[in-house]
Scaffold this active site. Structure first.
Site, PDB file in Angstrom:
ATOM      1  N   LYS A  48       0.841  -1.209   0.000  1.00 25.53           N
ATOM      2  CA  LYS A  48       0.000   0.000   0.000  1.00 25.53           C
ATOM      3  C   LYS A  48       0.873   1.255   0.000  1.00 25.53           C
ATOM      4  O   LYS A  48       0.557   2.243  -0.665  1.00 25.53           O
ATOM      5  CB  LYS A  48      -0.940   0.004   1.212  1.00 25.53           C
ATOM      6  CG  LYS A  48      -2.061  -1.018   1.093  1.00 25.53           C
ATOM      7  CD  LYS A  48      -3.263  -0.426   0.403  1.00 25.53           C
ATOM      8  CE  LYS A  48      -4.161  -1.344  -0.359  1.00 25.53           C
ATOM      9  NZ  LYS A  48      -4.653  -2.527   0.198  1.00 25.53           N
ATOM     10  N   LYS A  74     -11.807  -4.956  -7.045  1.00 27.28           N
ATOM     11  CA  LYS A  74     -12.454  -3.801  -7.674  1.00 27.28           C
ATOM     12  C   LYS A  74     -11.414  -2.825  -8.209  1.00 27.28           C
ATOM     13  O   LYS A  74     -11.558  -2.287  -9.297  1.00 27.28           O
ATOM     14  CB  LYS A  74     -13.346  -3.115  -6.645  1.00 27.28           C
ATOM     15  CG  LYS A  74     -14.128  -1.972  -7.235  1.00 27.28           C
ATOM     16  CD  LYS A  74     -14.854  -1.218  -6.153  1.00 27.28           C
ATOM     17  CE  LYS A  74     -15.094   0.213  -6.572  1.00 27.28           C
ATOM     18  NZ  LYS A  74     -16.274   0.435  -7.351  1.00 27.28           N
ATOM     19  N   LYS A  99      -5.221 -11.083  -8.279  1.00 26.64           N
ATOM     20  CA  LYS A  99      -6.369 -11.357  -7.418  1.00 26.64           C
ATOM     21  C   LYS A  99      -7.580 -10.565  -7.921  1.00 26.64           C
ATOM     22  O   LYS A  99      -7.433  -9.408  -8.307  1.00 26.64           O
ATOM     23  CB  LYS A  99      -5.977 -10.895  -6.006  1.00 26.64           C
ATOM     24  CG  LYS A  99      -6.972 -11.121  -4.933  1.00 26.64           C
ATOM     25  CD  LYS A  99      -6.473 -10.589  -3.606  1.00 26.64           C
ATOM     26  CE  LYS A  99      -6.965  -9.180  -3.346  1.00 26.64           C
ATOM     27  NZ  LYS A  99      -6.897  -8.723  -1.971  1.00 26.64           N
TER      28      LYS A  99
HETATM   29  P1  AMP Z   1     -12.043  -6.799   1.073  1.00 25.33           P
HETATM   30  O1  AMP Z   1     -12.929  -6.349  -0.026  1.00 25.33           O
HETATM   31  O2  AMP Z   1     -10.590  -6.697   0.763  1.00 25.33           O
HETATM   32  O3  AMP Z   1     -12.422  -6.207   2.398  1.00 25.33           O
HETATM   33  O4  AMP Z   1     -12.308  -8.350   1.222  1.00 25.33           O
HETATM   34  C1  AMP Z   1     -13.403  -8.920   1.919  1.00 25.33           C
HETATM   35  C2  AMP Z   1     -13.195 -10.405   2.033  1.00 25.33           C
HETATM   36  O5  AMP Z   1     -13.129 -11.010   0.738  1.00 25.33           O
HETATM   37  C3  AMP Z   1     -11.864 -10.763   2.730  1.00 25.33           C
HETATM   38  O6  AMP Z   1     -12.073 -11.871   3.564  1.00 25.33           O
HETATM   39  C4  AMP Z   1     -10.941 -11.101   1.581  1.00 25.33           C
HETATM   40  O7  AMP Z   1      -9.932 -12.010   1.951  1.00 25.33           O
HETATM   41  C5  AMP Z   1     -11.901 -11.722   0.591  1.00 25.33           C
HETATM   42  N1  AMP Z   1     -11.439 -11.547  -0.803  1.00 25.33           N
HETATM   43  C6  AMP Z   1     -11.286 -10.365  -1.464  1.00 25.33           C
HETATM   44  N2  AMP Z   1     -10.856 -10.569  -2.731  1.00 25.33           N
HETATM   45  C7  AMP Z   1     -10.710 -11.918  -2.850  1.00 25.33           C
HETATM   46  C8  AMP Z   1     -10.286 -12.766  -3.932  1.00 25.33           C
HETATM   47  N3  AMP Z   1      -9.959 -12.267  -5.106  1.00 25.33           N
HETATM   48  N4  AMP Z   1     -10.250 -14.101  -3.692  1.00 25.33           N
HETATM   49  C9  AMP Z   1     -10.596 -14.608  -2.493  1.00 25.33           C
HETATM   50  N5  AMP Z   1     -11.025 -13.869  -1.463  1.00 25.33           N
HETATM   51  C10 AMP Z   1     -11.073 -12.543  -1.622  1.00 25.33           C
END
Ligand code: AMP
Ligand code: TRP
Length: 324
Positions: A112, A195, A192
């Site tokens: 980051k 968004k 990965k």
């Molecule tokens: P975030 O949007 O980063 O807060 O992610 C919310 C949840 O989704 C967290 O538990 C992340 O680990 C999971 N997550 C986000 N992107 C992915 C991805 N591409 N594959 C698997 N898990 C994901």
């Protein structure tokens, strides 16, 4: 007593297939068996957001997505992080038990800091401490997350161990709980799904948007011509097929390997399968979104329930730390 489960999701936009397959499907599955608390972590979002005018709307959109995905406020607590201010108090106190050196070597902090060199704020380095505060405020033991969050959870366990050693046994060491699809690769076939990279499909996308996105996805890079045999094991689309077309997945693999199935046809069929899978969720979403009073009620009651638990933990923490 039922085991306590906690997880958080950042309101950076609507929920996408990566969030859903990697974490949210477990949120839903676990609410029947465990004492589950789920949180839209708006304060965490501030570590990377500079323009916050969409934040409030995104929190709401995410709530609607979580409800549409199957979270039931009668079975779990669903709330917004900033509505339970005790978490910021615990964040400050845990900060005193967390060596700065641990935080500076967290890979996501370094990443980051590189992505936003003009905004390496204090909150960014404290991100895993706030995440630990989220979890231990409720003394949660299990944390459904995607694979990318495991380093944060490892650090949470280290902070808990140190706190417990210094002030006496207080918090359980939280453990991650992965789905069978813990890392969903984006439609670019490289990074990965997220968004920020715009390589994602939102649960709430229209069937047309979904199909368009799937059709743009990268498949097996070694397969240039329709007649080239494919390699399903390296193809991201095939991984999604495993989830969305389980009944025909063996057929898909052999047809791909013998080149009797082309990537365009494969993607058309996957797009249709995703749309079929998401149709009930999308219908529920439209119903929920039309009932603003219900959403307000869920958000308000969730915060009240979470706060009642948080207050008790804070008294114990303050006593243990010598403040009370
Ligand atoms: P975030 O949007 O980063 O807060 O992610 C919310 C949840 O989704 C967290 O538990 C992340 O680990 C999971 N997550 C986000 N992107 C992915 C991805 N591409 N594959 C698997 N898990 C994901
Ligand atoms: N860091 C998590 C993510 O980026 C979100 C999060 C904040 C979280 N607090 C949490 C996840 C507590 C699990 C438990 O996805």
């Amino acid at each position: 007593m039922k085991k306590r489960v906690f997880s958080g999701i950042r309101p950076t936009g609507r929920i996408h297939l990566g969030n859903y397959l990697g974490a949210v499907q477990n949120y839903v599955a676990m609410q029947d068996e465990y004492d589950c608390i789920y949180c839209v972590v708006d304060i965490h979002a501030l570590t990377t957001l500079e323009d916050t005018h969409l934040l409030k709307d995104n929190v709401r959109e995410q709530m609607i997505d979580l409800l549409a995905a199957g979270l039931d406020p009668d079975k779990c607590i669903l709330f917004v992080q900033s509505h339970v201010p005790e978490v910021t108090e615990l964040f400050t106190l845990l900060g005193m038990a967390t060596p700065l050196s641990w935080l500076l070597r967290v890979p996501t902090f370094k990443e980051k800091a590189k992505q936003q060199p003009h905004n390496v704020n204090y909150g960014l380095v404290g991100y895993p401490v706030l995440m630990t505060a989220d979890i231990v405020l409720y003394k949660a033991e299990a944390v459904p997350v995607g694979e990318d969050q495991l380093p944060h959870l490892e650090l949470a366990r280290e902070i808990v161990r140190r706190f417990n050693d210094q002030f006496g046994p207080t918090f359980p060491e939280p453990k991650g709980k992965l789905t069978s699809f813990p890392m969903v690769v984006g439609l670019d076939g490289r990074d990965k799904m997220s968004k920020s990279l715009n390589n994602h499909i939102e649960l709430a996308a229209t069937p047309e948007e979904t199909m368009k996105k799937v059709m743009s996805a990268v498949t097996d890079p070694a397969r240039r011509l329709r007649s080239d045999p494919g390699h399903p094991e390296v193809c991201n689309i095939y991984k999604l097929q495993k989830h969305f077309s389980p009944a025909i997945v063996d057929e898909i693999a052999s047809e791909c390997q013998s080149a009797s199935r082309g990537c365009v046809d494969c993607k058309k069929q996957l797009g249709a399968a995703i749309n079929e899978y998401l149709a009930p969720l999308r219908a529920r979403r439209a119903e929920i979104a039309a009932d603003q009073a219900y959403i307000d009620k869920v958000i308000k009651e969730g915060a009240e329930k979470a706060r009642a638990i948080a207050r008790v933990t804070m008294v114990e923490v303050k006593q243990k730390m010598g403040l009370l």
